[in-house]
Write a protein that holds these residues in place. Structure first.
Motif, mmCIF file in Angstrom:
data_model
loop_
_atom_site.group_PDB
_atom_site.id
_atom_site.type_symbol
_atom_site.label_atom_id
_atom_site.label_comp_id
_atom_site.label_asym_id
_atom_site.label_seq_id
_atom_site.Cartn_x
_atom_site.Cartn_y
_atom_site.Cartn_z
ATOM 1 N N TYR A 158 15.227 -4.194 3.807
ATOM 2 C CA TYR A 158 15.427 -2.895 4.463
ATOM 3 C C TYR A 158 14.393 -2.767 5.580
ATOM 4 O O TYR A 158 13.211 -3.073 5.377
ATOM 5 N N ASP B 136 5.667 -0.636 4.901
ATOM 6 C CA ASP B 136 4.411 -0.619 5.670
ATOM 7 C C ASP B 136 4.372 0.588 6.593
ATOM 8 O O ASP B 136 5.375 1.270 6.779
ATOM 9 N N TYR C 9 1.445 -9.589 -5.421
ATOM 10 C CA TYR C 9 0.703 -10.291 -4.360
ATOM 11 C C TYR C 9 -0.309 -11.267 -4.945
ATOM 12 O O TYR C 9 -1.436 -10.868 -5.278
ATOM 13 N N HIS D 82 -2.664 -7.561 -2.278
ATOM 14 C CA HIS D 82 -2.119 -6.753 -1.179
ATOM 15 C C HIS D 82 -3.267 -6.458 -0.212
ATOM 16 O O HIS D 82 -4.392 -6.165 -0.638
ATOM 17 N N ASP E 248 -5.570 -4.405 -7.487
ATOM 18 C CA ASP E 248 -4.158 -4.494 -7.101
ATOM 19 C C ASP E 248 -3.278 -4.698 -8.344
ATOM 20 O O ASP E 248 -2.194 -4.119 -8.451
ATOM 21 N N LYS F 78 3.483 0.128 -11.767
ATOM 22 C CA LYS F 78 4.906 -0.058 -11.446
ATOM 23 C C LYS F 78 5.669 -0.513 -12.689
ATOM 24 O O LYS F 78 6.798 -0.085 -12.932
HETATM 25 P P1 FAD Z 1 2.636 -0.451 -3.581
HETATM 26 O O1 FAD Z 1 2.918 -1.105 -4.869
HETATM 27 O O2 FAD Z 1 2.812 1.029 -3.490
HETATM 28 O O3 FAD Z 1 1.137 -0.846 -3.185
HETATM 29 C C1 FAD Z 1 0.651 -0.584 -1.859
HETATM 30 C C2 FAD Z 1 -0.875 -0.569 -1.890
HETATM 31 O O4 FAD Z 1 -1.320 0.600 -2.588
HETATM 32 C C3 FAD Z 1 -1.505 -1.746 -2.655
HETATM 33 O O5 FAD Z 1 -2.707 -2.071 -2.007
HETATM 34 C C4 FAD Z 1 -1.762 -1.187 -4.037
HETATM 35 O O6 FAD Z 1 -2.826 -1.866 -4.704
HETATM 36 C C5 FAD Z 1 -2.121 0.252 -3.705
HETATM 37 N N1 FAD Z 1 -1.763 1.213 -4.766
HETATM 38 C C6 FAD Z 1 -0.626 1.269 -5.476
HETATM 39 N N2 FAD Z 1 -0.645 2.319 -6.314
HETATM 40 C C7 FAD Z 1 -1.816 2.960 -6.114
HETATM 41 C C8 FAD Z 1 -2.424 4.113 -6.660
HETATM 42 N N3 FAD Z 1 -1.812 4.860 -7.588
HETATM 43 N N4 FAD Z 1 -3.652 4.478 -6.217
HETATM 44 C C9 FAD Z 1 -4.292 3.748 -5.258
HETATM 45 N N5 FAD Z 1 -3.765 2.629 -4.691
HETATM 46 C C10 FAD Z 1 -2.541 2.249 -5.118
HETATM 47 N N6 FAD Z 1 8.828 -4.272 3.495
HETATM 48 C C11 FAD Z 1 9.875 -3.682 4.144
HETATM 49 O O7 FAD Z 1 9.647 -2.824 5.014
HETATM 50 N N7 FAD Z 1 11.181 -4.025 3.852
HETATM 51 C C12 FAD Z 1 11.492 -4.938 2.907
HETATM 52 O O8 FAD Z 1 12.672 -5.216 2.690
HETATM 53 C C13 FAD Z 1 10.424 -5.579 2.217
HETATM 54 N N8 FAD Z 1 10.672 -6.500 1.236
HETATM 55 C C14 FAD Z 1 9.629 -7.053 0.546
HETATM 56 C C15 FAD Z 1 9.914 -7.954 -0.491
HETATM 57 C C16 FAD Z 1 8.863 -8.541 -1.220
HETATM 58 C C17 FAD Z 1 9.192 -9.480 -2.351
HETATM 59 C C18 FAD Z 1 7.506 -8.233 -0.895
HETATM 60 C C19 FAD Z 1 6.372 -8.893 -1.641
HETATM 61 C C20 FAD Z 1 7.226 -7.346 0.137
HETATM 62 C C21 FAD Z 1 8.272 -6.733 0.850
HETATM 63 N N9 FAD Z 1 8.034 -5.804 1.866
HETATM 64 C C22 FAD Z 1 9.078 -5.210 2.536
HETATM 65 C C23 FAD Z 1 6.654 -5.475 2.270
HETATM 66 C C24 FAD Z 1 6.058 -4.267 1.500
HETATM 67 O O9 FAD Z 1 6.764 -3.093 1.833
HETATM 68 C C25 FAD Z 1 4.592 -4.156 1.898
HETATM 69 O O10 FAD Z 1 3.867 -5.253 1.404
HETATM 70 C C26 FAD Z 1 3.881 -2.857 1.564
HETATM 71 O O11 FAD Z 1 2.648 -2.824 2.302
HETATM 72 C C27 FAD Z 1 3.508 -2.650 0.102
HETATM 73 O O12 FAD Z 1 4.616 -2.423 -0.652
HETATM 74 P P2 FAD Z 1 4.474 -2.331 -2.278
HETATM 75 O O13 FAD Z 1 5.813 -1.952 -2.765
HETATM 76 O O14 FAD Z 1 3.835 -3.541 -2.800
HETATM 77 O O15 FAD Z 1 3.485 -1.067 -2.379
#
Ligand code: FAD
Length: 317
Positions: free
Chosen positions: A50, A126, A179, A183, A192, A199
Motif C-alpha cells: 500500500y 512511514d 526488523y 526498526h 523494538d 502487536k
Molecule cells: P510499528 O510496529 O508501529 O513500529 C514503528 C516504530 O514505533 C518502531 O520503532 C517501534 O519500536 C516503535 N513502537 C511501536 N509501538 C510503540 C509504543 N507503544 N511506544 C513506543 N514506540 C513504539 N510501508 C508502506 O508504506 N507500505 C507497505 O506496503 C509496507 N509494507 C511493508 C512490509 C514489510 C514486511 C515491512 C517489514 C515493512 C513494510 N512497510 C510498508 C514499511 C513500514 O510501514 C515502516 O517500516 C514503518 O516505519 C514501521 O511500520 P511498523 O508497522 O513496523 O510500525
C-alpha cells in the motif's frame, strides 16, 4: 484461506512474494506479467503493498512552487480482488495507520471482508515527505499494534459504533512487520522487540521480516523473539540485489546492513547484468540455509522485478 492456516497445513517451506500496484496510468496487465512467471512455484498467497499519498512540488511559470498531494500507486484493494479472482490464491493487502482515521480503517476492512479477502498485513507506514516523524491521522492509529487491535476487535464483532449490535465478526488473519536489524526509530533491538510483542498481544498471527542479507541477523532475531516469549511464525524477507545502485538505495531506504563480501562482489562487477547474477547467487545461498533451518515461508520482495526471483525460486522450490 488464512495465511496462518496455509502455514499450518504446509509440509515444506512456502514460496511467497509481494507486488507493488503499478504507477497511476498503467495497466493491471503489469501485475499479471509480474505474477505469471512465479505461479509455477505455487505461492498460496501474494502480498500487495500500500502506498500512501506523497507531497510533490510543481514549478509554475511564475517561478513559484505549487504543492500537490498525490497517490502515485493506488489500487491495492482492486488488485487484491483481481488476483484472488484470476489466480484462485489468497491476496494479502498491506494496510497502514498513516493516512487513515479509525473510521477509514473500519470501512476499508468492511470492503476487504465483502470481497472475500481474509488476510491483511498491518503496518504503521512511514512519515510522508516533508514530515520528519510519522504523524497519525486525526483519530487514527499511532502504532501498528493499535491497528492490529482494531482488526482483531472486528474479528470479535466490535465496531466503532458501540450501538451496533449482533454484528457479524470478520475473520482476518493479521501479519505484522519485524526488523532483524531493528526498526530505525527504535532506541535498541530489545526495545523494538518489546514493541513487536505489543502487536502479537493485540492478536497478530505472524511476523514478516524486513529484508536482510546476512542470515545471522535473522537467526539472532528469531532467537531473541523466542526468548522474549513471541511464539508466532517469523517469515524471513529476501530481496536479491540487482544493481550497483542498490548498494546505496537499500541501506538508505530500509536501514539494513550489506555484508562486506557482498559489497565487494557487487563493486567488482563490470555491469548490472553481472550484479544481477551475484545477487541471485547470494540469495540462493541465503534461501538454502533458511529452508534447511525449517522456516515456514520465504517471502520475496519483488519491487516490480521478477526474473531474478524466478531464478532463485527455481533453485530452491
Ligand atoms: P510499528 O510496529 O508501529 O513500529 C514503528 C516504530 O514505533 C518502531 O520503532 C517501534 O519500536 C516503535 N513502537 C511501536 N509501538 C510503540 C509504543 N507503544 N511506544 C513506543 N514506540 C513504539 N510501508 C508502506 O508504506 N507500505 C507497505 O506496503 C509496507 N509494507 C511493508 C512490509 C514489510 C514486511 C515491512 C517489514 C515493512 C513494510 N512497510 C510498508 C514499511 C513500514 O510501514 C515502516 O517500516 C514503518 O516505519 C514501521 O511500520 P511498523 O508497522 O513496523 O510500525
Amino acid at each position: 484461506m488464512r495465511v496462518i492456516d496455509h502455514i499450518h497445513n504446509a509440509r515444506e517451506t512456502i514460496f511467497s512474494f509481494e507486488i507493488l500496484p503499478p504507477l497511476k496510468g498503467q495497466n493491471i496487465r503489469n501485475i499479471y506479467d509480474t505474477i505469471d512467471p512465479l505461479m509455477e512455484f505455487k505461492p498460496p498467497f501474494v502480498n500487495v503493498t500500500y502506498h500512501r499519498e506523497e507531497v510533490v512540488y510543481k514549478r509554475l511559470d511564475s517561478g513559484l512552487l505549487e504543492q500537490k498531494v498525490v497517490r502515485k500507486r493506488p489500487g491495492t484493494v482492486g488488485i487484491c480482488a483481481a488476483v484472488q479472482n484470476r489466480y484462485k490464491i489468497d491476496a494479502v493487502p498491506h494496510i497502514l495507520c498513516g493516512g487513515f482515521s479509525r473510521e477509514d480503517t473500519e470501512n476499508a476492512l468492511i470492503d476487504l471482508d465483502f470481497l472475500g479477502i481474509e488476510n491483511v498485513l498491518a503496518l504503521r507506514g512511514d512519515s510522508i515527505k516533508g514530515e520528519t516523524y510519522f504523524v497519525a491521522e486525526k483519530n487514527g492509529h499511532t502504532y501498528a499494534s493499535e491497528l492490529v487491535g482494531q482488526i482483531t476487535g472486528m474479528n470479535k464483532g466490535i465496531y466503532l459504533d458501540e450501538e451496533l449490535k449482533n454484528n457479524t465478526p470478520t475473520n482476518f488473519c493479521v501479519g505484522v512487520a519485524g526488523y532483524p536489524e531493528k526498526h530505525f526509530e527504535a532506541p535498541s533491538i530489545n526495545n523494538d522487540i518489546e514493541n513487536t510483542i505489543r502487536k502479537v498481544e493485540a492478536g497478530a498471527d505472524y511476523i514478516v521480516t524486513q529484508l536482510f542479507f546476512d542470515n545471522k541477523s535473522y537467526f539472532n532475531y528469531v532467537d531473541k523473539c523466542r526468548k522474549a516469549g513471541i511464539t508466532v511464525p517469523i517469515i524471513p524477507g529476501i530481496k536479491p540485489i540487482a544493481t550497483k545502485r542498490h548498494l546505496s538505495v537499500l541501506p538508505h531506504r530500509f536501514h539494513v546492513d550489506i555484508p562486506d563480501d557482498l559489497v565487494k562482489a557487487v563493486i567488482n562487477c563490470k555491469d548490472n547484468a553481472e550484479v544481477r547474477e551475484v545477487g541471485i547467487e547470494w540469495a540462493i545461498e541465503q534461501c538454502k540455509e533458511l529452508k534447511e533451518s525449517g522456516v515456514p515461508v520465504i517471502h520475496f520482495y519483488s519491487m516490480g522485478k521478477v526474473d531474478n526471483i524466478q531464478a532463485i525460486a527455481r533453485a530452491i522450490f
